[in-house]
Design a protein around this motif. Structure first.
Motif, short mmCIF file in Angstrom:
data_model
loop_
_atom_site.label_atom_id
_atom_site.label_comp_id
_atom_site.label_asym_id
_atom_site.label_seq_id
_atom_site.Cartn_x
_atom_site.Cartn_y
_atom_site.Cartn_z
N GLN A 9 2.27 -0.51 -14.65
CA GLN A 9 2.07 -1.89 -14.27
C GLN A 9 2.14 -2.05 -12.75
OE1 GLN A 9 2.97 -5.19 -16.50
NE2 GLN A 9 1.54 -4.03 -17.73
N VAL A 10 1.24 -2.88 -12.24
CA VAL A 10 1.30 -3.22 -10.82
C VAL A 10 1.29 -4.74 -10.69
CG1 VAL A 10 0.16 -1.13 -9.99
CG2 VAL A 10 -1.23 -3.09 -10.66
N GLY A 11 1.66 -5.22 -9.51
CA GLY A 11 1.63 -6.66 -9.26
C GLY A 11 0.54 -6.97 -8.25
N ALA A 180 -2.04 -15.70 -7.14
CA ALA A 180 -0.77 -15.41 -7.78
C ALA A 180 -0.67 -13.93 -8.11
CB ALA A 180 -0.62 -16.22 -9.06
N ILE A 181 0.48 -13.36 -7.77
CA ILE A 181 0.75 -11.97 -8.17
C ILE A 181 1.24 -11.99 -9.60
CG2 ILE A 181 2.34 -10.04 -7.82
CD1 ILE A 181 2.25 -10.74 -4.82
N GLU A 182 0.61 -11.19 -10.45
CA GLU A 182 1.06 -11.07 -11.84
C GLU A 182 1.08 -9.59 -12.21
OE1 GLU A 182 -1.00 -15.12 -13.71
OE2 GLU A 182 -1.68 -13.18 -14.39
N ASN A 183 1.85 -9.29 -13.25
CA ASN A 183 1.84 -7.92 -13.77
C ASN A 183 0.46 -7.62 -14.34
OD1 ASN A 183 4.59 -8.95 -13.90
ND2 ASN A 183 5.08 -7.00 -14.88
N GLY B 24 8.54 -10.43 -5.99
CA GLY B 24 7.75 -10.13 -7.19
C GLY B 24 7.61 -8.63 -7.39
N GLU B 25 7.23 -7.94 -6.33
CA GLU B 25 7.01 -6.49 -6.44
C GLU B 25 8.30 -5.75 -6.81
OE1 GLU B 25 3.48 -6.30 -3.06
OE2 GLU B 25 5.55 -5.88 -2.52
N LEU B 28 9.16 -6.36 -10.39
CA LEU B 28 8.22 -5.62 -11.24
C LEU B 28 8.64 -4.16 -11.36
CD1 LEU B 28 4.48 -6.22 -11.36
CD2 LEU B 28 5.23 -3.86 -11.20
N LYS B 32 10.48 -5.96 -14.82
CA LYS B 32 10.36 -7.38 -15.17
C LYS B 32 8.90 -7.81 -15.16
CE LYS B 32 14.90 -8.17 -14.70
NZ LYS B 32 15.76 -8.41 -15.87
N TYR B 33 8.66 -8.97 -15.77
CA TYR B 33 7.38 -9.65 -15.62
C TYR B 33 7.53 -10.66 -14.50
CZ TYR B 33 5.91 -7.46 -19.89
OH TYR B 33 5.57 -6.52 -20.83
N VAL B 34 6.54 -10.72 -13.62
CA VAL B 34 6.70 -11.53 -12.42
C VAL B 34 5.48 -12.39 -12.13
CG1 VAL B 34 8.15 -9.74 -11.41
CG2 VAL B 34 5.73 -9.80 -10.83
N GLN B 35 5.74 -13.46 -11.39
CA GLN B 35 4.68 -14.19 -10.71
C GLN B 35 5.19 -14.47 -9.30
OE1 GLN B 35 4.04 -17.75 -13.05
NE2 GLN B 35 2.49 -16.77 -14.34
N ALA B 36 4.30 -14.41 -8.34
CA ALA B 36 4.61 -14.82 -6.97
C ALA B 36 3.40 -15.55 -6.46
CB ALA B 36 4.90 -13.59 -6.11
N PHE B 37 3.59 -16.79 -6.01
CA PHE B 37 2.40 -17.53 -5.55
C PHE B 37 2.77 -18.54 -4.47
CE2 PHE B 37 3.43 -21.13 -8.39
CZ PHE B 37 4.13 -20.50 -9.39
N PRO B 38 1.87 -18.71 -3.53
CA PRO B 38 2.10 -19.69 -2.46
C PRO B 38 1.53 -21.04 -2.84
CG PRO B 38 0.15 -18.40 -1.98
CD PRO B 38 0.62 -17.96 -3.33
#
Lengths: 396, 191
Positions: A9-11, A180-183, B24-25, B28, B32-38
């Protein structure tokens, strides 16, 4: 279907993932003019070009109209061609969109959905791509970063399929998905190469041994036959989308269909919605299901060609439906999704009650409580059999 | 489903969008499951900017804004009178503020009514100037965030930074930021 845990997995943001997919596809030509919120796609891809990571000829142009014109020229010459845009950029491509589809050119365009001016707004809604819905382009709408990435590879196969030969627009939501960064998980370059294969154009302008004409003048004696063939071709795309989505699933473990059904099989009421907002709606479904409410979602992934038979079939057991459009068709009868779904259901023997809701224009946040509000209204409609307000704006 | 939600307040060019990305990184990396957003508006230097994180043990399907963040990081205290940094903060919110002032002083400046809320402060700008050579308060604040929460560790932040940013930045910049994260972790004070 949208998020699957697999190896590595990457973000990544939606834009970075799309740029990376383009790098893996390694198109022959990319002509683009960056615009918010799709800027990073073009920015990062031009970086790959500058670094020699791809063989692509990158054409910098002075407008989106020129970008699509250059794509058309390159595609007619037999190249595999890609571009990306948003909002006003897609609007400026308008006349060329029809030329790309009319010439049956398998161009891939990523549209990062953004509102149209005026008033000026850089945030997400579907006014741009929905305005282009009758331009003869195949349209796929992506819920997540992963799906946007996966759709790009499938789009290449769909566009270049000999039964289809049409341009494909892959849509993802501006900022919500693009920034948005997501997995997500990436495919290996070799997997991509095997999946998309080499492109060999059926008719190339540069093949002087077999000369062809593109974009010829046609008079009333032939124009309608061209359009009839084009119409048949886009109709054939539906089965091709299914086949390729299945093949993608067999190879990589993430299968895609024409639409996604979420808790729909035994649902009394359903929301029909596109793209990222479907994810938020799923959370509302989970909450309401815990309280014993039979609610579900239909998320069309393919909007053009519109899979009307499959949509009618998917909604046949439902008592009340709301179509949520992130766009208004301005004095049309409800939003575009509502138009299509309502028409699809006309031939059904037992039609559900159906309402149109316009939401989230110009990036207005669509929250779980907004979805819950629509479901509660639908449950009331299912009980009384009456739709009190047929069309209205929500998230106000 | 439980979420770890963060809101960053800063001004454009202070690096909070990058900081949210790094959270987020790092999460991850920890599985974990992540979101990062501006949250972008018109982009210009010095304009107020927000960025968000949402982290969970399960896949995240929400695509709406973070409206009730437990962790609120303020990279520029001059935003406090002009931006509603308390918006949607739960009673047990945790504030981490870049300021030379004490947590007690900031509690009254924020006009916090809830006794359950916690306030942490650190002079992230000073740390940044000492370690990085310019006022980039984002990485010291990441160290402070690791101290104030058990969701994200300092090691995960540093490992991720070294691995993902070594191509982009010179070894000097990498070392400076790692030192900034360490100092942020050590120097943050809370109450």
């Amino acid at each position: 279907m949208a998020i699957t845990m697999t190896k590595g997995q990457v973000g990544l943001t939606g834009n970075t993932a799309v740029a990376y997919a383009m790098k893996q596809i390694n198109p022959d030509v990319c002509a683009a003019y960056p615009i918010t919120p799709s800027t990073q796609i073009v920015e990062e891809f031009s970086g790959y070009v500058a670094d020699g990571a791809v063989d692509t000829e990158f054409i910098t142009v002075e407008s989106e109209h020129s970008a699509m014109s250059a794509c058309i020229g390159a595609s007619a010459a037999g190249a595999r061609v890609m571009t990306a845009t948003s909002s006003q950029g897609l609007a400026l491509m308008w006349e060329m969109l029809y030329i790309a589809s009319g010439m049956r050119l398998p161009i891939i365009l990523t549209n990062v959905n953004r509102a149209l001016s005026s008033p000026i707004n850089i945030h997400c809604d579907h006014s741009d791509s929905m305005g282009a819905r009758d331009s003869g382009w195949i349209q796929l709408y992506s819920e997540t970063v992963q799906e946007a990435y996966d759709n790009l590879f499938q789009a290449v196969r769909i566009a270049e399929n000999e039964k289809v030969m049409l341009p494909v627009m892959v849509c993802l939501d501006g900022f919500i998905t693009s920034h948005a960064i997501e997995n997500m998980s990436l495919l290996d370059d070799a997997e991509v190469r095997q999946f998309i294969g080499e492109y060999k154009a059926l008719h190339s302008l540069l093949d002087t041994d077999n000369p062809v004409t593109y974009g010829a003048m046609t008079l009333p004696d032939t124009y309608i036959e061209f359009k009839r063939q084009q119409s048949d071709a886009i109709a054939r795309a539906k089965d091709v989308v299914s086949e390729i989505g299945k093949d993608f699933g067999n190879r990589f473990g993430r299968e895609y269909g024409l639409m996604e059904k979420y808790m729909l099989d035994d649902a009394d009421v359903a929301i029909v919605i596109l793209s990222s907002a479907a994810g938020t709606t799923k959370v509302a479904v989970d909450e309401l299901r815990k309280k014993g409410k039979k609610v579900g979602i239909l998320r069309p992934r393919l909007f053009r060609p519109f899979p009307f038979k499959e949509v009618a079939d998917a909604l046949k057991g439902v008592k009340a439906v709301a179509c949520l459009d992130r766009v208004d068709s301005m004095s049309g009868f409800g939003g575009p999704l509502f138009n299509e779904v309502r028409s699809s259901l006309y031939e059904s023997e037992k039609r559900p009650k159906i309402a149109s809701r316009i939401f989230g224009l110009g990036g207005r946040d669509y929250k779980v409580k907004d979805a819950v509000g629509v479901f509660e209204e639908l449950l009331k409609i299912a009980e009384t059999g009456k739709v009190e307000v047929l069309t209205k704006y929500i998230t106000m | 489903m439980a979420y770890f939600e963060v809101r960053w307040h800063g001004r454009a060019q202070q690096g909070i969008v990058t900081a949210a990305k790094m959270v987020g990184e790092a999460c991850l990396r920890s599985g974990k499951y992540v979101q990062a957003f501006p949250e972008f508006g018109p982009e210009r230097m010095g304009a107020p900017v927000r960025a968000y994180n949402r982290v969970s043990d399960e896949p995240i399907r929400l695509h709406c804004q973070v409206t009730e963040p437990k962790y609120i990081l303020i990279a520029d205290p001059t935003l406090i009178p002009t931006v509603n940094v308390l918006e949607g903060a739960p009673e047990d919110a945790i504030f981490i503020i870049n300021t030379p002032k004490s947590p007690q002083e900031m509690r009254s400046e924020l006009k916090l009514n809830s006794k359950k809320a916690a306030v942490y402060t650190l002079d992230a700008s000073k740390i940044a100037i000492e370690t990085i050579g310019r006022n980039m308060p984002n990485t010291p604040m990441l160290g402070a965030l690791a101290k104030a929460t058990n969701v994200i560790t300092l090691d995960a932040l540093i490992d991720n930074f070294k691995e993902n940013y070594s191509k982009k930045f010179s070894p000097k910049v990498i070392d400076g930021n790692v030192a900034a994260m360490n100092m942020g972790f050590q120097e943050v004070k809370g109450e």
